[in-house]
Structure formats: C-alpha cells, structure tokens
Design an enzyme around this catalytic site. Sequence first.
Site, PDB file in Angstrom:
ATOM      1  N   GLU A   1     -26.785  69.481 -41.039  1.00  0.00           N
ATOM      2  CA  GLU A   1     -26.857  70.128 -42.354  1.00  0.00           C
ATOM      3  C   GLU A   1     -27.398  71.460 -42.492  1.00  0.00           C
ATOM      4  O   GLU A   1     -28.720  71.652 -42.255  1.00  0.00           O
ATOM      5  CB  GLU A   1     -27.457  69.304 -43.146  1.00  0.00           C
ATOM      6  CG  GLU A   1     -27.611  69.144 -44.552  1.00  0.00           C
ATOM      7  CD  GLU A   1     -29.089  68.479 -45.304  1.00  0.00           C
ATOM      8  OE1 GLU A   1     -30.030  68.251 -44.517  1.00  0.00           O
ATOM      9  OE2 GLU A   1     -28.795  68.135 -46.373  1.00  0.00           O
TER      10      GLU A   1
ATOM     11  N   GLU B   1     -30.171  62.495 -53.174  1.00  0.00           N
ATOM     12  CA  GLU B   1     -31.401  63.055 -52.344  1.00  0.00           C
ATOM     13  C   GLU B   1     -32.216  63.942 -53.628  1.00  0.00           C
ATOM     14  O   GLU B   1     -32.430  65.041 -53.248  1.00  0.00           O
ATOM     15  CB  GLU B   1     -30.905  63.750 -51.148  1.00  0.00           C
ATOM     16  CG  GLU B   1     -32.226  64.094 -50.428  1.00  0.00           C
ATOM     17  CD  GLU B   1     -31.977  64.792 -48.976  1.00  0.00           C
ATOM     18  OE1 GLU B   1     -31.005  65.538 -49.144  1.00  0.00           O
ATOM     19  OE2 GLU B   1     -32.454  64.503 -47.906  1.00  0.00           O
TER      20      GLU B   1
HETATM   21  O1  LIG Z   1     -33.698  68.489 -46.653  1.00  0.00           O
HETATM   22  C1  LIG Z   1     -32.550  67.793 -46.814  1.00  0.00           C
HETATM   23  O2  LIG Z   1     -31.801  68.131 -47.755  1.00  0.00           O
HETATM   24  C2  LIG Z   1     -32.119  66.832 -45.754  1.00  0.00           C
HETATM   25  O3  LIG Z   1     -31.258  65.799 -46.142  1.00  0.00           O
HETATM   26  C3  LIG Z   1     -32.742  66.551 -44.621  1.00  0.00           C
HETATM   27  O4  LIG Z   1     -32.359  65.389 -43.874  1.00  0.00           O
HETATM   28  C4  LIG Z   1     -34.278  66.473 -44.599  1.00  0.00           C
HETATM   29  O5  LIG Z   1     -35.136  67.486 -44.792  1.00  0.00           O
HETATM   30 MG   LIG Z   2     -30.136  67.201 -47.661  1.00  0.00          MG
END
Ligand SMILES: O=C(O)C(=O)[C@H](O)CO
Ligand SMILES: [Mg+2]
Length: 256
Positions: free
Chosen positions: A141, A238
């Site tokens: 990511e 998130e």
């Molecule tokens: O920071 C993010 O957006 C994440 O998804 C990582 O997994 C954790 O920092």
């Molecule tokens: Mg993330």
Amino acid sequence: MLNFAANLSFLFPTQAFPDRFAAASGVGFKACEYLFPYDYEPDEIQGLLEKSGLKQALFNLPPGDWNAGERGLAAIPTRVQDFAASVETALRYAEATGCQNLHIMAGNADPQSTAMQDTFLSNLSHAAVRLHDAGITALIEPINPTDMPGYFLTEVDQALGIIDAVAAPNLKLQYDCYHRAMVGKDVIAGLELAGDRIGHIQIAGAPGRNEPGTGTLDYAPIFMRLQAMGYDGWIGCEYRPAGKTVDGLNWQAGWV
Ligand SMILES: O=C(O)C(=O)[C@H](O)CO
Ligand SMILES: [Mg+2]
C-alpha cells in the site's frame, strides 16, 4: 452494492478492541479489518469473529517495533530473518481467522536505495509463495508522506512497478483512496491505472481522514466507478469518526 469492512483500529475508538467486533456487527458491518491482531491469541480473535458473525477482511503483518517508529520490515536489508518470521506469525492468525488478505508493510526506507528495493522485491517474492499456498493475497500500500514520513512506498505507480516486477499472481495493490488524494493524485485515474492489480481498497475523507464525504474528496463518483469496474472485494473504512461512529454512517446510504 459495495462491501464495506469496519476498520477496528479506527472505528469505535471509545471501546476496548475486543468490544469493537460486536459494535461493528451491531451497526450492520459484515466484515472487519484492523492493523494488528497480535496482542491477542489467534483463537481469541477467531472467537470474537464467531460471536460477532464478522468475516476477517484484512490485517497487517507484524510491523517491527511500532512504538519505536518501525513501520514494517519488508524493505529493510538488516531485518530479512525477522520479516520471514513475521510472515509465519501472520499466517497463523490468517489460518485461525480465515483471513485471505494480508498487508505487508515496507518500512521506513529510502526508495532510491538499490539495496532496499532489492530487499523489498526478494521479501515480497518469498511472502507471496508462502501465502499463495494458503490461498492468501499479499498486499502492498502506498502511504502518503504527511501521515507516515519516511515510509518506503508513497505512490501508486511505484507500487504497481513493484507488483509487476515480482509478478506473483497473489501480490496485489492495497489502494487507499485517502492516501492517493493526499499525494495530490486523481483517485479515479488511479483506480483505472491499477485495474485488476487492486486486491483491497480503503476509504476515508480527504483531507482530515474523517468519514467519507467530509473534506473535499467526493466519494459518489468513486463508488460509481468501483461498481462499474465490478469491484467485489472489501472496502475498508479506515477513518477517524468525527463524532460517535454510529452517528457517522449515513455516507453508506445507497451503496449497501
Ligand atoms: O496507514 C494506512 O492507511 C494503512 O492502511 C496501514 O495498514 C497502516 O498504517
Ligand atoms: Mg490504509
């Protein structure tokens, strides 16, 4: 319809982590994700999933010493053995929880360093083989440098180049729309660039990382494009709720 997963490292922040599973299920989520399960035994996590009825959409490999500032091991040349051990640890939790997506964090490393790039490629190849046998997708990511200064991976095209170089069928992109917006790049163009190399998606308002739709990033066209692409994977929520989590879910209306 889209499949949203509650990120239990961000949502329900006033509740203890084990209580967040039932809280997420109670407001209609069908799956969860979080950063790290490692403060609990695999069977404890599996029990929380069973009691809440949630599926396990994603979690991260052990990141090294998070409190000391480590943000992953995969690109760190001096941590290759620790990285291999972290894959085995994550596998135990994935097998206990039925999780089929694992995020591999690169670490704070210089993307211009050949040694770190080579270490990342080699570790990802190793992890992809180990996880493939268990039917698990490995994810990397890009994370914006404001939220995570010094992190190795910051751009979608950088990550796609790595994915193409490793060329493992189960190594995919974790596409966090918030980070894409925070580096000033078009989110929909990124979705189209990545295409079927996307293995998981995460969302948050940008800027601010509150509920989707707060900030300036409009999620309606993004959700429409995901439906048009036929994306049927999980979309991790998130984000930091601006108030109570349960009071900030109306952005889902029309998409679930
Ligand atoms: O920071 C993010 O957006 C994440 O998804 C990582 O997994 C954790 O920092
Ligand atoms: Mg993330």
